[in-house]
Design a protein around this motif. Structure first.
Motif, mmCIF file in Angstrom:
data_model
loop_
_atom_site.group_PDB
_atom_site.id
_atom_site.type_symbol
_atom_site.label_atom_id
_atom_site.label_comp_id
_atom_site.label_asym_id
_atom_site.label_seq_id
_atom_site.Cartn_x
_atom_site.Cartn_y
_atom_site.Cartn_z
ATOM 1 N N THR A 93 12.958 16.293 -17.416
ATOM 2 C CA THR A 93 13.954 15.247 -17.645
ATOM 3 C C THR A 93 15.356 15.834 -17.822
ATOM 4 O O THR A 93 16.325 15.287 -17.290
ATOM 5 C CB THR A 93 13.575 14.409 -18.876
ATOM 6 O OG1 THR A 93 12.239 13.936 -18.715
ATOM 7 C CG2 THR A 93 14.511 13.233 -19.059
ATOM 8 N N GLY A 102 11.330 9.203 -14.008
ATOM 9 C CA GLY A 102 12.668 9.183 -14.600
ATOM 10 C C GLY A 102 13.275 7.800 -14.536
ATOM 11 O O GLY A 102 12.606 6.804 -14.342
ATOM 12 N N MET A 158 10.871 12.495 -16.784
ATOM 13 C CA MET A 158 10.434 12.944 -15.461
ATOM 14 C C MET A 158 9.475 14.103 -15.671
ATOM 15 O O MET A 158 9.820 15.081 -16.343
ATOM 16 C CB MET A 158 11.618 13.440 -14.634
ATOM 17 C CG MET A 158 12.493 12.363 -14.083
ATOM 18 S SD MET A 158 13.766 13.030 -12.985
ATOM 19 C CE MET A 158 14.837 13.826 -14.152
ATOM 20 N N GLY A 194 16.108 14.393 -10.412
ATOM 21 C CA GLY A 194 16.310 12.951 -10.311
ATOM 22 C C GLY A 194 16.565 12.525 -8.877
ATOM 23 O O GLY A 194 16.645 13.349 -7.957
ATOM 24 N N HIS A 239 17.722 16.429 -14.729
ATOM 25 C CA HIS A 239 17.830 15.234 -13.882
ATOM 26 C C HIS A 239 18.731 15.435 -12.669
ATOM 27 O O HIS A 239 18.552 14.799 -11.650
ATOM 28 C CB HIS A 239 18.277 14.018 -14.705
ATOM 29 C CG HIS A 239 19.660 14.141 -15.255
ATOM 30 N ND1 HIS A 239 19.901 14.771 -16.458
ATOM 31 C CD2 HIS A 239 20.849 13.746 -14.775
ATOM 32 C CE1 HIS A 239 21.199 14.748 -16.698
ATOM 33 N NE2 HIS A 239 21.806 14.132 -15.689
#
Length: 141
Positions: free
Chosen positions: A99, A81, A87, A106, A102
């Motif tokens: 993604t 990411g 990601m 993340g 996130h």
């Protein structure tokens, strides 16, 4: 046997029963009792939960077309990411684009440790620090 080399009561009783009836069938060692049955069921439920989570992640956040792209571990580790970067994570070799999640995957997210690797074993065992790998050997009932 205990430290002094003596047989336990269960072993002694089993040997005596075998002497009295030599044609008797010995107990099946695979029948380990309720405790082991519960552990076996827990393992299967863990595997099923991991697969279900992977399917939910895939349906909610999208799955790259694996027929068009195959990732090596070295390639996958770069999809962590960041600015406009995707990601990815993998479960049982299937790569998922997380993604859109996130907040969860993340940096600082509750599931960030799964990103950029195949962490199948951790999904199954729940040991998110020591089992972040794809080794499923030994995960048998």
């Amino acid at each position: 046997k205990d430290a002094a080399g003596r047989s336990s009561n269960a072993e002694t009783e089993q040997a005596a029963a075998q002497e009295q009836n030599p044609t008797a069938i010995a107990p099946d060692p695979r029948k380990r009792g309720l405790k082991w049955d519960i552990l076996d069921a827990s393992l299967y439920l863990g595997i099923a939960a991991g697969v279900a989570i992977a399917m939910i992640i895939g349906s909610k956040y999208g799955v790259p077309d694996s027929s068009k792209r195959v990732f090596t571990k070295d390639q996958l580790k770069h999809f962590i990411g960041g600015r406009q970067a995707p990601m990815y994570l993998a479960i049982l070799g299937e790569v998922y684009d997380v993604t859109k999640g996130h907040k969860h995957y993340g940096e600082g997210g509750g599931y960030a440790f799964f990103v950029a690797k195949d962490a199948t074993r951790a999904f199954v065992t729940g040991k998110f620090k020591e089992d972040l790998n794809d080794d499923v050997e030994g995960l048998t009932p």
